[in-house]
Write an enzyme that holds these catalytic residues in place. Structure first.
Site, mmCIF file in Angstrom:
data_model
loop_
_atom_site.group_PDB
_atom_site.id
_atom_site.type_symbol
_atom_site.label_atom_id
_atom_site.label_comp_id
_atom_site.label_asym_id
_atom_site.label_seq_id
_atom_site.Cartn_x
_atom_site.Cartn_y
_atom_site.Cartn_z
ATOM 1 N N SER A 13 0.957 -1.275 0.144
ATOM 2 C CA SER A 13 0.019 -0.451 0.232
ATOM 3 C C SER A 13 0.774 1.455 -0.219
ATOM 4 C CB SER A 13 -1.213 -0.180 0.902
ATOM 5 O OG SER A 13 -0.031 -0.468 2.621
ATOM 6 N N LEU A 15 1.465 3.650 -2.329
ATOM 7 C CA LEU A 15 2.529 3.967 -3.448
ATOM 8 C C LEU A 15 2.381 5.037 -4.447
ATOM 9 C CD1 LEU A 15 2.783 -0.406 -4.933
ATOM 10 C CD2 LEU A 15 4.381 0.912 -3.019
ATOM 11 N N GLY A 16 0.738 5.614 -4.133
ATOM 12 C CA GLY A 16 1.089 6.549 -4.636
ATOM 13 C C GLY A 16 0.111 6.784 -5.394
ATOM 14 N N LYS A 17 -0.831 5.809 -5.810
ATOM 15 C CA LYS A 17 -2.115 5.532 -6.406
ATOM 16 C C LYS A 17 -2.887 6.788 -6.719
ATOM 17 C CE LYS A 17 -4.376 2.103 -5.487
ATOM 18 N NZ LYS A 17 -4.249 1.288 -4.361
ATOM 19 N N LYS A 188 14.531 -5.590 -7.568
ATOM 20 C CA LYS A 188 13.877 -7.632 -7.243
ATOM 21 C C LYS A 188 12.903 -7.149 -8.406
ATOM 22 C CE LYS A 188 17.355 -9.643 -5.746
ATOM 23 N NZ LYS A 188 17.860 -10.233 -6.649
ATOM 24 N N THR A 189 12.498 -7.518 -8.525
ATOM 25 C CA THR A 189 11.005 -7.650 -10.121
ATOM 26 C C THR A 189 10.135 -8.337 -9.696
ATOM 27 O OG1 THR A 189 11.691 -9.534 -11.515
ATOM 28 C CG2 THR A 189 12.297 -7.374 -12.059
ATOM 29 N N LYS A 224 12.384 -7.885 -18.561
ATOM 30 C CA LYS A 224 12.318 -8.769 -18.170
ATOM 31 C C LYS A 224 10.699 -8.675 -17.255
ATOM 32 C CE LYS A 224 14.192 -11.213 -13.887
ATOM 33 N NZ LYS A 224 15.322 -11.040 -12.810
ATOM 34 N N CYS A 382 -12.057 27.284 10.944
ATOM 35 C CA CYS A 382 -12.753 25.998 11.606
ATOM 36 C C CYS A 382 -13.380 25.973 13.005
ATOM 37 C CB CYS A 382 -13.617 24.152 10.408
ATOM 38 S SG CYS A 382 -15.102 23.975 10.730
ATOM 39 N N HIS A 508 -13.782 26.128 5.022
ATOM 40 C CA HIS A 508 -12.607 25.009 4.437
ATOM 41 C C HIS A 508 -12.038 25.457 3.441
ATOM 42 C CE1 HIS A 508 -12.928 22.159 8.181
ATOM 43 N NE2 HIS A 508 -14.201 22.739 8.816
ATOM 44 N N GLU A 510 -9.592 25.527 2.474
ATOM 45 C CA GLU A 510 -7.735 23.931 2.174
ATOM 46 C C GLU A 510 -9.002 23.396 1.202
ATOM 47 O OE1 GLU A 510 -9.661 24.497 4.870
ATOM 48 O OE2 GLU A 510 -9.605 22.739 5.800
#
Ligand code: GLN
Length: 545
Positions: A13, A15-17, A188-189, A224, A382, A508, A510
């Site tokens: 998890s 990984l920045g999907k 490593k693959t 590879k 807020c 908010h 932001e």
């Protein structure tokens, strides 16, 4: 007809999907396509609104009032296109819909099963944003990691949907990790091979692999991976660690991710990529002449993601001000017993964050007292605005027992109180005042000058409000309601008149700050902090000099 891109993740998890999906979306948009991104999350909560920020980071709120995953924030910040309720779906919501239909007798006595009923509902929701042909491309990010039990119905739905859609109308991008083993000095693959195999077992052959890596992966590794994972070598895309998430679109452009996608989806009308505004932002972001420090006072500071949109807004506003903003996290719980002056010394401004419950409130109030008296720029969001109202009542109006009823239900001076419509609500999910509402700005206020507009729309997520019984008293003593909701009279902005920059907002800001349209309030606040630092110290040091 709208085409679909699915983004799955493997090996690990985080990984920045979301960033890959947003970056691809940005590139496709920059080539003239209309794009939206949605996220399907495999957990059972109906939405993330009830989740503690420690669990899942910030809860992002859309214009239409959906409480959603923070990845939707990335989608909006990258694409500048608002998302909605339809852009975030959880397993909880899917099951809720199916079970409600079953209770209403809509399945006509049939046995209700994961396949086809749950998968049909997933497919229906996956296609929802494509209904009006508003978009050329819908990108769907699947939360979690391939191999999780929870992800299976989503993968099955994608498999079926690809059949329904036919050739050229969908593709699957699988994001994976290529770990570097220091002892062996090798990338490593094998984990990627395993994760692709897992995906193939569900009947899905990924079209493109995006490989997160700390080191360049090179032709050999690409070859590879292509061989073992059954993809073309051009479809093995390197996603090397970036200095900032805002570099990722350019990195993906270099790797030709967008062009591979467009050719596979058989789009023939791509324009040359236009990232001019984006790259202007990047140039400013990377070469700032000034540098300031802003304290972010909150109770979830251990976890950066809890205030994700605030951090990103400072990045946008910093670039707009030719200024690097160092955000210093300050835990509100530690302030009560601290020497406030020394904790806040060296800061050029203070932002008091949103939040819920009583923990850390008194520390926030002490900090606001200090910055108000010492004329240090202050921005309250807020709960931050609510604390500023309590501080003002206690220390300027001398109403020592003033409090928010969220903290002290029996206070005799409830300057912040539950909104009337909230008094009868007991259910938790989606029941706050949520989403965008109008706010009218007073002509002579600072906020009006900042926005340059009489009417603004900002997003909300709260149950408590400023108690208008105290409004006159506040106004007569220098705390003005600079913005008010036209229908309800609810105070949206409090401004201190006798202070260089002291603004509290019930909304908010932001949540609407994007790379190409930074939040006006954040831009102005950063400018004020910059003035505070450089005018006070006469320090004109450019950090790159
Ligand atoms: N707890 C406060 C309220 O419910 C503030 C909420 C917030 O900061 N988002 O009104």
């Amino acid at each position: 007809m709208t085409k679909f891109i699915f983004v799955t993740g493997g090996v690990s998890s985080s990984l920045g999907k979301g960033i890959i999906a947003a970056s691809l979306g940005k590139l496709l948009q920059a080539r003239g396509f209309k794009v939206t991104i949605q996220k399907f999350d495999p957990y059972i909560n109906v939405d993330p609104g009830t989740l503690n920020p420690y669990e899942h980071g910030e809860c992002y709120v859309t214009n239409d009032g959906a409480e959603t995953d923070l990845d939707l924030g990335h989608y909006e910040r990258f694409l500048g296109v608002p998302t909605s309720q339809a852009n975030n779906v959880t397993t909880g919501r899917i099951y809720q819909t199916v079970i409600n239909k079953e209770r209403a007798g809509e399945y006509l006595g049939k046995t209700v099963q994961i396949i086809p009923h749950i998968t049909d509902e997933i497919k229906r929701r996956m296609r929802l944003l494509a209904q009006n042909n508003e978009y050329d491309i819908v990108i769907t990010e699947i939360g979690g990691t391939v191999g999780d039990i929870e992800s299976l119905p989503y993968l099955e739905a994608i498999r079926q949907l690809r059949m329904d859609l036919g050739r050229d109308y969908s593709l699957v991008i699988h994001l994976t990790l290529i770990p570097y083993l220091r002892a062996a000095g090798e990338l490593k693959t094998k984990p990627t091979q395993h994760s692709v195999k897992e995906l193939q077992e569900t009947g899905i052959q990924p079209d493109i692999l995006v490989c997160r890596t700390e080191h360049e992966i090179g032709e050999d590794i690409k070859r590879k991976l292509a061989l073992f994972c059954n993809v073309e070598i051009e479809d093995v895309i390197e996603a090397i660690d970036a200095k900032t998430i805002y570099d990722v679109p350019n990195l993906m452009l270099q790797e030709k991710l967008d062009m591979r996608v467009l050719s596979k989806l058989n789009f023939r009308n791509a324009k040359t990529v236009n990232l001019q505004q984006w790259n202007n932002f990047l140039k400013k972001l990377k070469n700032p002449s000034f540098r300031i420090k802003i304290g972010l006072i909150g109770k979830y500071n251990e976890l950066q993601d809890a205030y994700k949109s605030i951090h990103e807004s400072f990045i946008h506003a910093g670039a707009a001000n030719d200024c690097k903003v160092d955000v210093v996290p300050i835990h509100s719980g530690n302030l009560e017993s601290a020497d406030i002056g020394s904790v806040l010394s060296g800061l050029d401004g203070v932002l008091v964050a949103p939040g819920f419950g009583e923990r850390g409130i008194e520390g926030k109030i002490l900090a606001i007292h200090y910055v108000r008296e010492n004329k240090i720029p202050f921005f309250g969001i807020c709960l931050g605005m609510q604390c500023a109202a309590v501080e003002f009542a206690r220390n300027v109006l001398d109403l020592k027992t003033a409090a928010s009823t969220e903290v002290n239900a029996n206070t005799d001076v409830p300057v912040i109180d539950l909104m009337p419509e909230q008094k009868k609500i007991t259910a938790k999910g989606g029941t706050m005042r949520l989403g965008a509402y109008a706010c009218h700005l007073q002509q002579e206020s600072k906020s009006f000058h900042i926005y340059g507009n009489r009417e603004i729309f900002e997003r909300h997520r709260h149950r408590y409000e400023f108690n208008n019984e105290y409004l006159e008293l506040f106004e007569n003593n220098g705390m003005k309601p600079a913005g008010v909701n036209p229908e309800t009279g609810l105070v949206e902005i409090l401004e201190l008149t006798d202070h260089p920059w002291f603004i509290g907002v019930q909304f908010h800001p932001e949540l609407k700050s994007t790379v190409e349209n930074p939040s006006p309030l954040f831009v102005s606040f950063v400018a004020a902090c910059k003035t505070y630092k450089y005018d006070n110290s006469k320090e004109k040091l450019a950090i790159n000099a």
